[in-house]
Design a protein around this motif. Structure first.
Motif, short mmCIF file in Angstrom:
data_model
loop_
_atom_site.label_atom_id
_atom_site.label_comp_id
_atom_site.label_asym_id
_atom_site.label_seq_id
_atom_site.Cartn_x
_atom_site.Cartn_y
_atom_site.Cartn_z
N LEU A 296 39.63 -56.77 11.90
CA LEU A 296 38.82 -55.86 12.72
C LEU A 296 37.84 -55.08 11.85
O LEU A 296 38.11 -54.82 10.68
N MET A 297 36.72 -54.71 12.45
CA MET A 297 35.74 -53.83 11.80
C MET A 297 35.36 -52.73 12.79
O MET A 297 34.63 -52.99 13.75
N PRO A 298 35.89 -51.51 12.62
CA PRO A 298 35.50 -50.44 13.55
C PRO A 298 34.08 -49.98 13.26
O PRO A 298 33.72 -49.72 12.10
N SER A 299 33.25 -49.87 14.28
CA SER A 299 31.83 -49.57 14.05
C SER A 299 31.63 -48.18 13.45
O SER A 299 30.68 -47.96 12.71
N ASP A 300 32.54 -47.26 13.72
CA ASP A 300 32.35 -45.91 13.17
C ASP A 300 32.75 -45.84 11.69
O ASP A 300 32.14 -45.11 10.92
N GLY A 301 33.73 -46.62 11.27
CA GLY A 301 34.19 -46.53 9.88
C GLY A 301 33.60 -47.58 8.97
O GLY A 301 33.62 -47.43 7.74
N GLN A 302 33.03 -48.67 9.53
CA GLN A 302 32.41 -49.73 8.73
C GLN A 302 33.34 -50.21 7.62
O GLN A 302 32.97 -50.20 6.43
N MET A 303 34.55 -50.61 7.98
CA MET A 303 35.49 -51.12 6.98
C MET A 303 36.21 -52.33 7.56
O MET A 303 36.27 -52.49 8.78
N GLY A 304 36.74 -53.16 6.70
CA GLY A 304 37.55 -54.28 7.16
C GLY A 304 38.99 -53.82 7.31
O GLY A 304 39.53 -53.16 6.42
N VAL A 305 39.61 -54.17 8.43
CA VAL A 305 41.01 -53.80 8.68
C VAL A 305 41.74 -55.11 8.94
O VAL A 305 41.42 -55.81 9.91
N VAL A 306 42.67 -55.45 8.06
CA VAL A 306 43.26 -56.79 8.11
C VAL A 306 44.75 -56.74 7.80
O VAL A 306 45.22 -55.85 7.08
N SER A 307 45.46 -57.74 8.32
CA SER A 307 46.85 -57.91 7.90
C SER A 307 46.88 -58.80 6.67
O SER A 307 46.20 -59.82 6.62
N THR A 308 47.66 -58.39 5.68
CA THR A 308 47.84 -59.19 4.46
C THR A 308 49.34 -59.32 4.21
O THR A 308 50.13 -58.59 4.84
N PRO A 309 49.75 -60.21 3.33
CA PRO A 309 51.19 -60.32 3.06
C PRO A 309 51.78 -59.01 2.56
O PRO A 309 52.96 -58.76 2.72
N GLN A 310 50.97 -58.14 1.96
CA GLN A 310 51.48 -56.87 1.43
C GLN A 310 51.48 -55.75 2.47
O GLN A 310 52.06 -54.69 2.23
#
Ligand SMILES: Cc1cc2nc3c(=O)[nH]c(=O)nc-3n(C[C@H](O)[C@H](O)[C@H](O)COP(=O)(O)OP(=O)(O)OC[C@H]3O[C@@H](n4cnc5c(N)ncnc54)[C@H](O)[C@@H]3O)c2cc1C
Length: 425
Positions: A296-310
């Motif tokens: 996901l990329m929230p338009s207000d925060g401009q960051m990548g939000v992802v699930s990773t193994p960690q």
């Protein structure tokens, strides 16, 4: 395979760009010496801590029309996605001016998007094939990436970029509120609209992926030198080696793929490139109690939000600051704040988790294009750096272009826009 005799090629830097370049250069039958002071896949590299996105739709530069109006706000608001350290402002003012100028009108953005697209378009298929060769196919996921907005109007405000994507052939679909809820039930109702890049994907553990690629390259004959490159040696006008802090390394060609460390080497190779660090941060929240399908990329925060193994990784922020200055962990706290905002039900868990915080250097040119191609001082030296926000995405195409130039083959696409000489004009 190269039509000429095999060469010895020194690749400087074992981030994702150096590794992909090595892989493609080896296909030409050449012997590669990989010069890198750290461990491939280690925390020293931007390639370790990014947002994991491999995105054919990464065509827009960061500098867009109207940015100049926001600069005073960036200087004053310490909680936004873009900041400049006051003490570094005088040093970065020239770069910032060029950065803003590069995005001053939509014609420039359209041209830039067309120039970026060849570097992005095949990224998922390329990484899938590299990962399969390295025996880590499970590290590449193709579940799409979703930009999430508070409402359709916020999406519409970015319609020019989405239209550009569509015109270039990047597929996307609109996600209405009900579908967004179905896609990610934990996502806060503050986000009510999405745009999904259907063909994009993720390298879910970029550090492990880089380490696996390095192993593959060594198994195919690449030699590793744990050293920092410091210069070049020439004999009778031709490159004879790379100087390092552990002694000289003899070679006939060299590729500068040292991320933020590339500017000093490029200068020795005859090109003054305005390369600075857009420092970025990540937080990884272990056992977050939320598993994302698509990133996901929230338009207000401009960051990548992802699930990773960690765990749940939030990666973003732009901080113009000296690469060697201590990290400002308040920027990681801003990312954590977004985690709480996006997933309010899980927020308490985030407060008590042992969060991993990381800072890294995006190697950034002011016009949002990397430098790829022959150095001015000698065609025996090639540039492969400056990929800023999209190096994970653009590394395979960069590697292919560099390998073709070394082999003297027809390049897979026009290298002219990426020439370092554009900064000499
Ligand atoms: C927070 C954040 C999020 C990001 N998200 C994404 C994303 O989702 N998708 C995407 O495509 N991109 C993303 N990026 C950008 C991407 O990570 C970078 O563009 C990419 O990793 C750059 O790769 P590189 O190989 O050029 O540099 P690096 O990965 O930094 O590697 C350079 C290597 O060169 C070595 N080196 C330096 N100097 C020398 C020297 N003199 N001699 C020998 N070796 C040297 C270093 O030790 C390092 O290992 C993100 C970046 C950040 C910071």
């Amino acid at each position: 395979m190269s039509k000429d005799a095999p060469l010895t090629v020194a690749v400087i830097g074992a981030g994702i760009v150096g590794l992909c370049a090595t892989l493609e250069i080896q296909r030409g039958g050449h012997h590669v010496l990989l010069i890198e002071p750290g461990e491939p896949g280690g925390r020293q590299a931007a390639s370790y801590g990014n947002a994991t996105w491999i995105n054919p739709g990464a065509i827009a530069p960061i500098s867009l029309p109207g940015l100049w109006r926001k600069v005073p706000g960036f200087l004053l608001d310490r909680t936004g996605p873009f900041t400049v350290r006051w003490r570094d402002l005088p040093r970065h003012a020239g770069w910032l001016a060029r950065f803003i100028a590069a995005g001053r009108d939509w014609d420039r953005i359209t041209t830039s998007a067309r120039q970026r697209y060849p570097l992005c378009k095949d990224t998922v298929a390329d990484h899938q094939s590299y990962a399969a060769e390295a025996g880590v196919g499970h590290l590449i996921r193709q579940q799409g990436l979703v930009y999430v907005y508070p409402d359709r109007a916020a999406f519409a405000a970015e319609s020019r970029i989405w239209t550009m994507r569509q015109e270039l052939g990047v597929r996307f679909s609109e996600v209405e509120e009900a579908d967004l809820r179905r896609l990610q039930p934990e996502l806060s109702p503050a986000y009510r609209f999405g745009a999904r890049l259907d063909d994009a994907g993720q390298i879910i553990d970029p550090g492990a992926y880089c380490a696996a690629l390095a192993q593959l390259l060594v198994s195919r004959g690449a030699q590793r030198f744990t050293a920092t490159a410091t210069g070049f040696a020439f004999e009778v006008g031709r490159l004879s080696g790379v100087a390092t802090d552990r002694g000289p390394v003899a070679c006939q060609r060299a590729v500068i793929a040292a991320g933020i460390g590339s500017a000093a080497l490029a200068r020795l190779a005859g090109d003054r490139v305005p390369l600075i660090s857009e420092r970025g941060y990540h937080v990884v929240i272990p056992e977050p109690d939320v598993e994302l399908g698509a990133g996901l990329m929230p338009s207000d925060g401009q960051m990548g939000v992802v699930s990773t193994p960690q765990g749940l990784r939030l990666a973003g922020q732009v901080e113009l600051a000296d690469p060697s200055a201590p990290p400002d962990w308040r920027r990681a706290e801003i990312l954590l704040g977004y985690a709480r905002k996006m997933f309010p039900e899980q927020a308490k868990r985030f407060d008590t988790a042992e969060v991993d915080r990381w800072m890294g250097n995006r190697p950034s040119t002011p016009d949002g294009l990397p430098c790829i191609g022959f150095a001015s001082r000698s065609h025996d030296i090639l540039h492969a750096f400056g990929h800023a926000h999209t190096g994970l995405t653009q590394a395979p195409a960069t590697g292919k272009l560099v390998a073709a130039l070394i082999d003297g083959r027809e390049p897979p696409f026009d290298p002219t826009p990426y020439s370092a000489r554009r900064f000499a004009r």
